[in-house]
Design a protein around this motif. Sequence first.
Motif, PDB file in Angstrom:
ATOM      1  N   LEU A  44       0.803  -1.221   0.000  1.00  0.00           N
ATOM      2  CA  LEU A  44       0.000   0.000   0.000  1.00  0.00           C
ATOM      3  C   LEU A  44       0.839   1.276   0.000  1.00  0.00           C
ATOM      4  O   LEU A  44       0.312   2.364  -0.235  1.00  0.00           O
ATOM      5  CB  LEU A  44      -0.934   0.006   1.208  1.00  0.00           C
ATOM      6  N   VAL A  45       2.143   1.136   0.253  1.00  0.00           N
ATOM      7  CA  VAL A  45       3.020   2.308   0.342  1.00  0.00           C
ATOM      8  C   VAL A  45       3.927   2.438  -0.872  1.00  0.00           C
ATOM      9  O   VAL A  45       4.197   3.560  -1.339  1.00  0.00           O
ATOM     10  CB  VAL A  45       3.860   2.233   1.647  1.00  0.00           C
ATOM     11  N   LYS A  49       3.067   8.481  -4.169  1.00  0.00           N
ATOM     12  CA  LYS A  49       3.626   9.814  -3.987  1.00  0.00           C
ATOM     13  C   LYS A  49       3.206  10.397  -2.643  1.00  0.00           C
ATOM     14  O   LYS A  49       2.118  10.109  -2.149  1.00  0.00           O
ATOM     15  CB  LYS A  49       3.161  10.751  -5.105  1.00  0.00           C
ATOM     16  N   ILE A  50       4.092  11.193  -2.052  1.00  0.00           N
ATOM     17  CA  ILE A  50       3.757  11.942  -0.845  1.00  0.00           C
ATOM     18  C   ILE A  50       2.968  13.182  -1.273  1.00  0.00           C
ATOM     19  O   ILE A  50       3.519  14.118  -1.842  1.00  0.00           O
ATOM     20  CB  ILE A  50       5.023  12.363  -0.072  1.00  0.00           C
ATOM     21  N   GLN A  65      -0.756   9.267  -2.129  1.00  0.00           N
ATOM     22  CA  GLN A  65      -1.566   9.469  -3.320  1.00  0.00           C
ATOM     23  C   GLN A  65      -2.836   8.626  -3.301  1.00  0.00           C
ATOM     24  O   GLN A  65      -3.873   9.036  -3.840  1.00  0.00           O
ATOM     25  CB  GLN A  65      -0.718   9.122  -4.554  1.00  0.00           C
ATOM     26  N   ASN A  66      -2.793   7.441  -2.695  1.00  0.00           N
ATOM     27  CA  ASN A  66      -3.958   6.554  -2.662  1.00  0.00           C
ATOM     28  C   ASN A  66      -4.872   6.827  -1.471  1.00  0.00           C
ATOM     29  O   ASN A  66      -5.728   6.009  -1.133  1.00  0.00           O
ATOM     30  CB  ASN A  66      -3.515   5.088  -2.656  1.00  0.00           C
ATOM     31  N   SER A 118      -6.170   4.891   7.375  1.00  0.00           N
ATOM     32  CA  SER A 118      -7.051   5.663   6.508  1.00  0.00           C
ATOM     33  C   SER A 118      -7.233   7.060   7.102  1.00  0.00           C
ATOM     34  O   SER A 118      -6.870   7.320   8.252  1.00  0.00           O
ATOM     35  CB  SER A 118      -8.415   4.976   6.396  1.00  0.00           C
ATOM     36  N   HIS A 119      -7.814   7.956   6.309  1.00  0.00           N
ATOM     37  CA  HIS A 119      -8.070   9.313   6.798  1.00  0.00           C
ATOM     38  C   HIS A 119      -8.972   9.274   8.029  1.00  0.00           C
ATOM     39  O   HIS A 119      -8.730  10.000   9.012  1.00  0.00           O
ATOM     40  CB  HIS A 119      -8.726  10.148   5.700  1.00  0.00           C
ATOM     41  N   GLU A 120      -9.997   8.418   7.994  1.00  0.00           N
ATOM     42  CA  GLU A 120     -10.927   8.325   9.118  1.00  0.00           C
ATOM     43  C   GLU A 120     -10.233   7.800  10.367  1.00  0.00           C
ATOM     44  O   GLU A 120     -10.506   8.261  11.487  1.00  0.00           O
ATOM     45  CB  GLU A 120     -12.110   7.410   8.750  1.00  0.00           C
ATOM     46  N   MET A 121      -9.322   6.875  10.197  1.00  0.00           N
ATOM     47  CA  MET A 121      -8.592   6.316  11.339  1.00  0.00           C
ATOM     48  C   MET A 121      -7.652   7.355  11.948  1.00  0.00           C
ATOM     49  O   MET A 121      -7.474   7.408  13.163  1.00  0.00           O
ATOM     50  CB  MET A 121      -7.825   5.070  10.918  1.00  0.00           C
ATOM     51  N   VAL A 122      -7.046   8.199  11.091  1.00  0.00           N
ATOM     52  CA  VAL A 122      -6.194   9.273  11.606  1.00  0.00           C
ATOM     53  C   VAL A 122      -7.023  10.235  12.445  1.00  0.00           C
ATOM     54  O   VAL A 122      -6.621  10.632  13.544  1.00  0.00           O
ATOM     55  CB  VAL A 122      -5.499  10.020  10.451  1.00  0.00           C
TER      56      VAL A 122
END
Length: 267
Positions: A44-45, A49-50, A65-66, A118-122
């Motif tokens: 997944l990494v 891209k950053i 990017q993902n 994920s964004h939600e987990m962050v």
Amino acid sequence: MPELPEMETYKSLLQPLIGGQSITGVTINREKSINVPVEQFTSLVINQKIKSIERRAKYLVFQLQNDSNLLLHLMLGGRIFLGNEEDRPDRTVQVQLSFGNHQLYFIGLRLGYLHLLSHEMVQQEFQHIGPEPLDQNFSFYAFQTILKDKRGGLKTTLLNQEVIAGIGNRYSDEILWQAQLLPERKINELDSGDLGRLYESMQYILQKGIQQGGYMEEPLFKGDQKTGGYEMIVHSREGENCRRCHSLIVMNEISSRKTYFCQNCQH
């Protein structure tokens, strides 16, 4: 432990160096430093891209990017270094991300970690973290409001990440010295003048820490001239003369934290 100024320094220096760059390789030397199996983390990494690098409290968030995110917390003893194998520090590397010929080394992650979220987990990780002290919306009124019903000591309150984000053991001492307040003073004992000095001191010390590159002496990369320019005024200076009144700096333990202050001019 890196605090708000150190992590903000990392963010500002890393953004132009690896922002928009693709991760070309992943090496995991300590599986406990990540939160998912190595194969899943790598798949997944790799080649992502950053998109951006953000800071929240003492964390860095590398947005990929993902839409995955790498959440970094260095904890005690952690640091990062960007460079090649020849230049990297002679310390154990737990995680390594490659950007072509350059490597981003995550070093000393005995307690720290680099989690894939994920964004939600962050956002869930951040839901109990208090406001950013240098946010433009964090006014003196907002500061007064969050301290209104607090009764704890100043030192322990500043360290509480659920109250204010990003302040740790070192900068809490610096802030209280600047405000001329003793670390064991109770929040509910402070008058409006005390609170005003505390707010202004917090803003001043943290901004100064960022401007001078934080306290950590180890460079982020070879030739780094910014990192580590902040010199502690009171923290770790037991037995030295106070720069304001020339009395001796003393050290006491408060909540198991070594705390440095001047008994003469902090009240």
